[in-house]
Design a protein around this motif. Structure first.
Motif, short mmCIF file in Angstrom:
data_model
loop_
_atom_site.label_atom_id
_atom_site.label_comp_id
_atom_site.label_asym_id
_atom_site.label_seq_id
_atom_site.Cartn_x
_atom_site.Cartn_y
_atom_site.Cartn_z
N GLN A 145 49.82 11.16 2.70
CA GLN A 145 50.19 12.57 2.52
C GLN A 145 50.36 12.88 1.03
OE1 GLN A 145 53.63 12.81 5.08
NE2 GLN A 145 52.46 13.72 6.75
N GLU A 146 50.95 11.96 0.30
CA GLU A 146 51.09 12.14 -1.14
C GLU A 146 49.72 12.14 -1.81
OE1 GLU A 146 53.01 12.37 -4.98
OE2 GLU A 146 53.40 13.02 -2.91
N ALA A 147 48.80 11.30 -1.33
CA ALA A 147 47.45 11.27 -1.89
C ALA A 147 46.75 12.61 -1.69
CB ALA A 147 46.65 10.14 -1.25
N ARG A 148 46.93 13.23 -0.54
CA ARG A 148 46.32 14.54 -0.30
C ARG A 148 46.90 15.60 -1.24
NH1 ARG A 148 47.60 13.60 5.64
NH2 ARG A 148 45.82 12.43 6.48
N ARG A 149 48.20 15.56 -1.41
CA ARG A 149 48.84 16.53 -2.30
C ARG A 149 48.35 16.36 -3.74
NH1 ARG A 149 52.57 17.05 -5.94
NH2 ARG A 149 53.03 14.82 -5.98
N LEU A 150 48.27 15.11 -4.18
CA LEU A 150 47.80 14.84 -5.53
C LEU A 150 46.33 15.23 -5.70
CD1 LEU A 150 49.48 11.36 -6.15
CD2 LEU A 150 50.10 13.54 -7.21
N LEU A 151 45.54 15.05 -4.65
CA LEU A 151 44.13 15.40 -4.73
C LEU A 151 43.95 16.90 -4.98
CD1 LEU A 151 41.13 14.67 -4.44
CD2 LEU A 151 41.36 15.05 -1.97
N ALA A 152 44.70 17.72 -4.24
CA ALA A 152 44.60 19.17 -4.43
C ALA A 152 44.92 19.56 -5.87
CB ALA A 152 45.54 19.88 -3.45
N SER A 153 45.93 18.91 -6.44
CA SER A 153 46.30 19.20 -7.82
C SER A 153 45.25 18.68 -8.80
CB SER A 153 47.66 18.56 -8.12
OG SER A 153 48.01 18.74 -9.48
N ALA A 154 44.72 17.48 -8.53
CA ALA A 154 43.74 16.89 -9.44
C ALA A 154 42.44 17.69 -9.47
CB ALA A 154 43.46 15.44 -9.03
N VAL A 155 42.02 18.22 -8.33
CA VAL A 155 40.79 19.03 -8.29
C VAL A 155 40.97 20.27 -9.14
CG1 VAL A 155 39.32 20.43 -6.83
CG2 VAL A 155 40.03 18.18 -6.06
N TRP A 203 25.95 15.30 -0.14
CA TRP A 203 24.84 15.25 -1.10
C TRP A 203 25.24 16.04 -2.34
CZ3 TRP A 203 20.78 12.14 -0.82
CH2 TRP A 203 19.69 12.36 -1.65
N PRO A 204 24.73 15.68 -3.52
CA PRO A 204 25.02 16.50 -4.70
C PRO A 204 24.64 17.96 -4.43
CG PRO A 204 23.93 14.46 -5.34
CD PRO A 204 23.87 14.52 -3.84
N ALA A 205 25.52 18.88 -4.76
CA ALA A 205 25.28 20.27 -4.41
C ALA A 205 26.06 21.21 -5.30
CB ALA A 205 25.67 20.51 -2.94
N THR A 206 25.62 22.44 -5.37
CA THR A 206 26.29 23.48 -6.13
C THR A 206 27.04 24.39 -5.16
OG1 THR A 206 24.52 23.48 -7.78
CG2 THR A 206 25.96 25.41 -7.74
N ILE A 207 28.29 24.70 -5.49
CA ILE A 207 29.07 25.59 -4.64
C ILE A 207 28.54 27.01 -4.78
CG2 ILE A 207 31.36 26.57 -4.17
CD1 ILE A 207 32.59 24.00 -5.22
N ARG A 208 28.11 27.59 -3.67
CA ARG A 208 27.62 28.97 -3.67
C ARG A 208 28.69 29.95 -3.20
NH1 ARG A 208 21.99 29.78 -3.57
NH2 ARG A 208 22.60 31.98 -3.46
N TYR A 209 29.58 29.49 -2.32
CA TYR A 209 30.67 30.34 -1.87
C TYR A 209 31.81 29.46 -1.40
CZ TYR A 209 33.53 33.57 0.80
OH TYR A 209 34.59 34.29 1.28
N ARG A 210 33.03 29.92 -1.65
CA ARG A 210 34.21 29.25 -1.10
C ARG A 210 35.29 30.31 -0.90
NH1 ARG A 210 39.05 29.15 -4.09
NH2 ARG A 210 39.32 26.90 -3.92
N PHE A 235 38.38 23.22 -2.11
CA PHE A 235 38.50 22.82 -3.51
C PHE A 235 37.30 23.33 -4.30
CE2 PHE A 235 40.51 18.88 -1.45
CZ PHE A 235 41.77 19.48 -1.42
N GLY A 236 37.49 23.42 -5.63
CA GLY A 236 36.40 23.77 -6.51
C GLY A 236 36.24 25.27 -6.67
N GLU A 237 35.28 25.64 -7.50
CA GLU A 237 34.99 27.04 -7.78
C GLU A 237 33.49 27.29 -7.64
OE1 GLU A 237 37.25 29.24 -8.20
OE2 GLU A 237 38.98 27.89 -8.41
N VAL A 238 33.15 28.53 -7.38
CA VAL A 238 31.74 28.89 -7.28
C VAL A 238 31.02 28.53 -8.56
CG1 VAL A 238 30.12 30.83 -7.06
CG2 VAL A 238 32.16 30.74 -5.63
#
Length: 391
Positions: A177-187, A281-288, A317-320
Motif C-alpha cells: 500500500q505504501e508502494a502504491r502511494r509512493l508511485l502516485a507521487s513519483a509519477v 507497449w511504448p505509447a503516447t498518451i492521447r487522453y486521460r 498517471f501521466g499527462e497528455v
C-alpha cells in the motif's frame, strides 16, 4: 465369534476390488504456494531500495507488479491445495461407514487375546485357516490405515499453508500500500518523460463533452490529427505477443454479451482492488481523465493509426503527450482492501472459493485501428496470470 466377523470384514476390506485409486498429492500445490510466498516477500523487501532508486517510478512499479504476480501464483496454489482438501473430505464423507468398519476391525483384532487367535472351536484345521486369513488381511488393513494417515497429513499440511499465508499477507499489505502511494507521487514528480506534443487541444475537450459513449469518443480521438511522430517500434510485429496490462481474470471476451445482452468490442477484466495497470507497449498518451460513467479513461497510441483504450481505473498517471515505455504505469484500479489483520484470511478464503472471488474491480480494454475495433485475443498473450473465466 466377534473375531471371526472381524476377520471376514477385514478380508472384504483388504480385497483388491476395494483398493482406492491413487490421488494427486497436495505436495505440488503446496510447493507452488510456498514459491509464490517467497516471491511476495522478495517484492516487499525491494521497497526500501525502490524509494532510493534514481527512477522511482520504474522501481516501485516492479515492486507492485512483483507483489501482484506473487499474489496470483499464491492464489492458484491455495486454490489447488484447498480443492485437494475438499476432495479428501468428500471421500471421507462418502466412505464414512467403510472407514468406521476398518477402524472397528483393527480394534477388534488388536484387542483379541493371543489364546483366541491360537485356538479355534472347530479344531486345528480351522485354526490354521483363520491364521491364514489373518495373515492375508493384516497387510491390507495396514495399507488402509497408512492411506488414511497420509490423507489426514495432507489436510493438516493445507491448513498449515493457509495459516502461514494469511499471516504473511497481513504483514506485507502495508508495504505494498505504501508502494502504491509512493508511485502516485513519483509519477507526478517524474520529469524524464519525453513529450510529443503539448496539452490536449480544445478539440479533445469538445469531443469529451459531446460524446455519448466510449466508442464515439475513441472514434473521435482517432480522427484528431496530432504530431506524434513516426511509430517508435514495430507495434504490428508484436501481434500475438503483447503482455496483459493487469493481473486478473477475463470476464468477457470481444463482443461477448453480458447478462443484459450488451456486447462490447473489447475485454472486461476482473481485478483485485487497487491493482496496477501498465502499458503493454511504448505509447503516447492521447487522453486521460474521466468520461461519462466509465470512470477514468486512458487512451494511448502505440503506433500511428492504433489506439489502446483503458476504462474503469480509479486513478490515472501521466499527462497528455507523455511518451511511455512498455511496462510504465497507467493507473490503479479502485476498491478497498480489507484491513491488514483481515486481508490475509480473506485472501485465503477467496482463493479456496476460486472463480472471481476477491476480484471486485473491472478494467475495460479495447484495441482500435482507425475507426475499427480489433479482437485483443489476436494481439495479447493469455497466460496463467490472466485467463478467461471458466464456465
Amino acid at each position: 465369534m466377534k473375531l471371526l466377523r472381524s476377520l471376514a470384514l477385514a478380508a472384504l476390506i483388504a480385497a483388491p476390488g476395494s483398493a482406492q485409486e491413487p490421488q494427486p498429492s497436495v505436495t505440488a500445490a503446496v510447493a507452488e504456494a510456498q514459491d509464490a510466498a517467497a516471491q511476495l516477500r522478495a517484492a516487499v523487501a525491494k521497497l526500501a531500495d525502490a524509494v532510493s532508486a534514481d527512477d522511482q517510478v520504474t522501481a516501485l512499479t516492479e515492486v507492485i507488479r512483483g507483489y501482484e504476480l506473487g499474489l496470483s501464483a499464491l492464489r492458484d496454489g491455495l486454490r489447488q491445495a484447498s480443492a485437494r482438501e475438499a476432495d479428501l473430505r468428500a471421500r471421507f464423507e462418502s466412505q464414512r461407514g467403510r472407514l468406521a468398519s476398518v477402524l472397528g476391525a483393527m480394534t477388534a483384532l488388536q484387542q483379541a487375546p493371543e489364546t483366541t487367535l491360537l485356538l479355534h472351536p472347530a479344531g486345528a484345521l480351522a485354526n490354521a485357516r483363520s491364521g491364514m486369513v489373518l495373515t492375508d488381511v493384516t497387510p491390507g488393513l495396514r495399507a488402509e490405515a497408512e492411506r488414511l494417515q497420509d490423507d489426514l497429513a495432507e489436510i493438516a499440511t493445507v491448513r498449515d499453508l493457509q495459516a502461514g499465508a494469511a499471516q504473511m499477507l497481513g504483514a506485507g499489505l502495508a508495504s505494498v500500500q505504501e508502494a502504491r502511494r509512493l508511485l502516485a507521487s513519483a509519477v507526478t514528480d517524474r520529469s524524464s518523460l519525453p513529450v510529443r506534443f503539448a496539452d490536449a487541444p480544445a478539440e479533445l475537450q469538445k469531443l469529451r463533452d459531446a460524446a455519448q459513449s466510449l466508442d464515439e469518443f475513441a472514434a473521435g480521438v482517432a480522427k484528431v490529427q496530432m504530431d506524434v511522430g513516426p511509430p517508435m517500434e514495430d507495434f504490428e510485429g508484436a501481434r500475438g505477443a503483447l503482455p496483459l496490462p493487469v493481473v486478473g481474470t477475463i470476464l468477457r471476451l470481444y463482443d461477448q454479451p453480458d447478462a443484459a445482452g450488451v456486447e462490447r468490442p473489447g475485454w472486461v477484466i476482473a481485478t483485485p482492488p487497487a491493482a496496477l495497470v501498465t502499458t503493454p507497449w511504448p505509447a503516447t498518451i492521447r487522453y486521460r481523465g474521466p468520461l461519462l460513467d466509465y470512470g477514468n479513461v486512458m487512451i494511448v497510441e502505440p503506433a500511428r493509426g492504433y489506439l489502446l483504450v483503458f476504462a474503469g481505473m480509479s486513478q490515472v498517471f501521466g499527462e497528455v503527450g507523455d511518451v511511455l515505455q512498455a511496462g510504465d504505469p497507467l493507473g490503479l484500479m479502485g476498491g478497498t482492501e480489507a484491513p491488514a489483520q483481515e486481508f490475509g484470511a480473506q485472501f485465503v478464503t477467496d482463493a479456496a472459493i476460486g472463480g472471481n472471488a476477491g476480484r471486485t474491480e473491472s478494467l475495460y480494454l479495447e484495441l482500435r485501428k482507425g475507426q475499427e475495433t480489433l479482437d485483443p485475443a489476436d494481439w495479447f498473450v493469455l497466460n496463467p496470470v490472466v485467463e478467461p473465466e471458466q464456465d
